[in-house]
Structure formats: C-alpha cells, structure tokens
Design a protein around this motif. Structure first.
Motif, mmCIF file in Angstrom:
data_model
loop_
_atom_site.group_PDB
_atom_site.id
_atom_site.type_symbol
_atom_site.label_atom_id
_atom_site.label_comp_id
_atom_site.label_asym_id
_atom_site.label_seq_id
_atom_site.Cartn_x
_atom_site.Cartn_y
_atom_site.Cartn_z
ATOM 1 N N PRO A 10 -18.760 -69.860 -49.788
ATOM 2 C CA PRO A 10 -19.047 -68.430 -49.903
ATOM 3 C C PRO A 10 -20.527 -68.212 -50.194
ATOM 4 O O PRO A 10 -21.204 -69.059 -50.755
ATOM 5 C CB PRO A 10 -18.187 -67.982 -51.092
ATOM 6 C CG PRO A 10 -17.933 -69.224 -51.868
ATOM 7 C CD PRO A 10 -17.937 -70.353 -50.882
ATOM 8 N N GLY A 11 -21.047 -67.071 -49.770
ATOM 9 C CA GLY A 11 -22.424 -66.733 -50.087
ATOM 10 C C GLY A 11 -23.335 -66.712 -48.880
ATOM 11 O O GLY A 11 -24.520 -66.463 -49.009
ATOM 12 N N GLY A 12 -22.840 -67.000 -47.709
ATOM 13 C CA GLY A 12 -23.647 -66.879 -46.505
ATOM 14 C C GLY A 12 -24.492 -68.105 -46.209
ATOM 15 O O GLY A 12 -24.241 -69.208 -46.704
ATOM 16 N N ALA A 13 -25.522 -67.870 -45.399
ATOM 17 C CA ALA A 13 -26.353 -68.965 -44.894
ATOM 18 C C ALA A 13 -27.117 -69.678 -46.004
ATOM 19 O O ALA A 13 -27.276 -70.903 -45.960
ATOM 20 C CB ALA A 13 -27.328 -68.432 -43.848
ATOM 21 N N LEU A 17 -27.037 -73.634 -46.802
ATOM 22 C CA LEU A 17 -28.268 -74.427 -46.834
ATOM 23 C C LEU A 17 -28.362 -75.208 -48.138
ATOM 24 O O LEU A 17 -28.692 -76.395 -48.141
ATOM 25 C CB LEU A 17 -29.492 -73.535 -46.655
ATOM 26 C CG LEU A 17 -30.842 -74.229 -46.674
ATOM 27 C CD1 LEU A 17 -30.929 -75.230 -45.525
ATOM 28 C CD2 LEU A 17 -31.960 -73.220 -46.575
ATOM 29 N N ARG A 18 -28.060 -74.567 -49.257
ATOM 30 C CA ARG A 18 -28.083 -75.256 -50.550
ATOM 31 C C ARG A 18 -27.059 -76.377 -50.590
ATOM 32 O O ARG A 18 -27.317 -77.463 -51.102
ATOM 33 C CB ARG A 18 -27.846 -74.268 -51.695
ATOM 34 C CG ARG A 18 -29.059 -73.430 -52.027
ATOM 35 C CD ARG A 18 -28.877 -72.680 -53.343
ATOM 36 N NE ARG A 18 -27.689 -71.813 -53.354
ATOM 37 C CZ ARG A 18 -27.650 -70.580 -52.895
ATOM 38 N NH1 ARG A 18 -28.718 -70.042 -52.374
ATOM 39 N NH2 ARG A 18 -26.528 -69.870 -52.970
ATOM 40 N N ALA A 19 -25.868 -76.120 -50.042
ATOM 41 C CA ALA A 19 -24.824 -77.150 -50.029
ATOM 42 C C ALA A 19 -25.251 -78.327 -49.162
ATOM 43 O O ALA A 19 -25.049 -79.489 -49.534
ATOM 44 C CB ALA A 19 -23.517 -76.557 -49.520
ATOM 45 N N GLY A 20 -25.862 -78.050 -48.022
ATOM 46 C CA GLY A 20 -26.344 -79.122 -47.149
ATOM 47 C C GLY A 20 -27.470 -79.907 -47.780
ATOM 48 O O GLY A 20 -27.533 -81.135 -47.670
#
Length: 80
Positions: A10-13, A17-20
């Motif tokens: 959740p939270g968009g792009a 990006l942070r997860a990646g």
C-alpha cells in the motif's frame, strides 16, 4: 505476470520503491556477510587454495584472466 493491486504494497509508487530498495540492501548486505565469513573461514582454518580459495583470491584470478574468460564466455554465448 502483471501483479494485481492486492499484490502491491500500500502507498503507491513511493512505497514500492522503498520496498524494492530495502530488498536490494538486504541482498547486498547478505552477500557482503557471506563473502566476509568465507574469507574468515579460509584464513582461520588455513584452507589450502586448491581446496577452497578465498574470495579475494578468486577475484584476483578472475581479474588477471579476464581476457581469457571473456573470450570463452563470448564463444559460449554464441553457441547457446
């Protein structure tokens, strides 16, 4: 396969990006720990190079023989 909306954080792009980025940092840190433990094991147990070369020796050999390895990698790539 294209991920569905329920597969994404959740939270968009920016959240994706942070997860990646976090995943990439975890992989890099794990690889670094593995290399350090490998080098320590080789040194602490005085492993002969023919049995288990350390990562520094592997890297030095790859660099010293890079022309030979690249030539043969090219041949392999063309044949497959």
């Amino acid at each position: 396969m294209i991920p569905s909306g329920r597969d994404l954080p959740p939270g968009g792009a920016s959240a994706r990006l942070r997860a990646g980025t976090a995943a990439a940092i975890n992989i890099g840190a794990s690889a670094a720990v593995f290399v350090v433990l490998w080098e320590l094991a080789v040194r602490l147990f005085a492993m002969p190079a023919y049995m288990l070369p350390g990562p520094l020796r592997v890297a030095e050999t790859l660099w010293a023989r890079r022309d030979y390895l690249l030539m043969h990698a090219g041949v392999t790539a063309l044949e497959t």
